[in-house]
Motif scaffolding. Structure first.
Motif, short mmCIF file in Angstrom:
data_model
loop_
_atom_site.label_atom_id
_atom_site.label_comp_id
_atom_site.label_asym_id
_atom_site.label_seq_id
_atom_site.Cartn_x
_atom_site.Cartn_y
_atom_site.Cartn_z
N ASP A 45 0.86 -1.18 0.00
CA ASP A 45 0.00 0.00 0.00
C ASP A 45 0.90 1.23 0.00
O ASP A 45 2.13 1.12 0.07
CB ASP A 45 -0.92 0.02 1.23
N VAL A 46 0.29 2.40 -0.07
CA VAL A 46 1.05 3.65 -0.15
C VAL A 46 0.49 4.66 0.84
O VAL A 46 -0.73 4.82 0.95
CB VAL A 46 0.99 4.25 -1.58
N LEU A 47 1.38 5.33 1.57
CA LEU A 47 1.00 6.51 2.35
C LEU A 47 1.42 7.73 1.55
O LEU A 47 2.59 7.89 1.20
CB LEU A 47 1.70 6.53 3.71
N ASP A 48 0.46 8.59 1.24
CA ASP A 48 0.69 9.79 0.43
C ASP A 48 0.57 11.01 1.34
O ASP A 48 -0.44 11.18 2.02
CB ASP A 48 -0.34 9.84 -0.70
N VAL A 60 10.65 4.84 -0.99
CA VAL A 60 9.95 6.13 -0.94
C VAL A 60 10.07 6.80 -2.31
O VAL A 60 11.16 6.88 -2.87
CB VAL A 60 10.57 7.06 0.13
N ALA A 61 8.94 7.26 -2.85
CA ALA A 61 8.92 7.97 -4.12
C ALA A 61 8.44 9.40 -3.91
O ALA A 61 7.75 9.70 -2.94
CB ALA A 61 8.02 7.25 -5.13
N VAL A 62 8.82 10.27 -4.84
CA VAL A 62 8.44 11.68 -4.78
C VAL A 62 7.91 12.08 -6.14
O VAL A 62 8.48 11.72 -7.18
CB VAL A 62 9.66 12.56 -4.41
N LEU A 78 13.10 8.31 -4.26
CA LEU A 78 14.00 8.89 -3.27
C LEU A 78 14.78 7.77 -2.59
O LEU A 78 15.98 7.88 -2.34
CB LEU A 78 13.19 9.69 -2.23
N ARG A 79 14.09 6.69 -2.27
CA ARG A 79 14.70 5.46 -1.76
C ARG A 79 14.14 4.32 -2.59
O ARG A 79 13.01 3.87 -2.37
CB ARG A 79 14.37 5.27 -0.28
N PRO A 80 14.88 3.84 -3.58
CA PRO A 80 14.33 2.87 -4.53
C PRO A 80 14.29 1.46 -3.95
O PRO A 80 15.06 1.12 -3.03
CB PRO A 80 15.30 2.94 -5.71
N PRO A 81 13.42 0.61 -4.49
CA PRO A 81 13.45 -0.81 -4.14
C PRO A 81 14.67 -1.46 -4.77
O PRO A 81 15.23 -0.95 -5.74
CB PRO A 81 12.16 -1.35 -4.75
#
Length: 205
Positions: free
Chosen positions: A52-55, A74-76, A150-153
């Motif tokens: 899931d994602v927290l936006d 983490v993505a931006v 920002l922090r890739p898999p």
């Protein structure tokens, strides 16, 4: 009346192609990470199966990460941050905010779960994605306004066991548990909300 030669319209330039074709990006997510993508372009990731994602607002998210230390991917995108959490977390978010006594405020903290999709960031810099018989190396940046990691898999490593989740043991691996993550994110969203309210010029009636 026929116009003069100078009135001939100039040719319209073709739209710029993305640095990495969509099919290569899609292949990277599906084959390297095992993540499901939604049909169509641009490439979007299906939420609710593997994560899931927290936006939340980018400013609040960066402040939260400084307090939390190492975290999950983490993505931006533009002024928003998207933190990957364990599947099912979005469903838990409203009750968790109530339990943490944040439920009465509009924090601009949103959970994306089953049935949602999120933009697929460009693969990290230096990753080679396969497009047919060819391999193209990514530059780590997308087009203007596109999502980026920002922090890739990390391909080849199971991402899901390290995602924040509800846990009496305080999380798994280096990731914080979901309660701590949501509490920290909510606090930073509230602080940002107060700063923005104080920065607005007062209107005298």
């Amino acid at each position: 009346m026929v116009g003069s030669p100078s009135a001939v319209p100039l040719p319209v330039p073709l739209p710029r192609r993305p640095p990495v074709p969509d099919d290569g990006v899609r292949r990277w997510y599906e084959e390297e990470l095992g993540w499901e993508t939604a049909p169509g372009a641009p490439v979007r990731l299906v939420v609710g199966h593997r994560f899931d994602v927290l936006d939340l607002p980018l400013e609040a998210g960066l402040a939260a990460l400084r307090h939390l230390g190492p975290a999950s991917p983490v993505a931006v995108r533009a002024d928003r941050m998207r933190v990957l959490v364990a599947a099912g977390s979005a469903e838990e978010l409203p009750g968790l905010l109530e339990w943490l006594e944040w439920g009465a405020l509009d924090l601009d903290l949103v959970g994306l779960g089953a049935g949602a999709v999120t933009d697929a960031p460009a693969p990290p810099e230096g990753v080679i994605v396969r497009t047919g018989a060819k391999g193209l190396r990514t530059g780590g940046v997308g087009s203007q306004g596109a999502a980026v990691w920002l922090r890739p898999p990390v391909p080849g490593r199971e991402v899901e066991p390290s995602l924040p989740t509800l846990s009496a043991l305080g999380g798994r691996g280096e990731a914080p548990d979901l309660v701590r993550l949501v509490s920290t994110a909510a606090t930073q969203c509230h602080r940002l909300r107060l700063r923005r309210a104080c920065a607005r010029p007062s209107v005298l009636s």
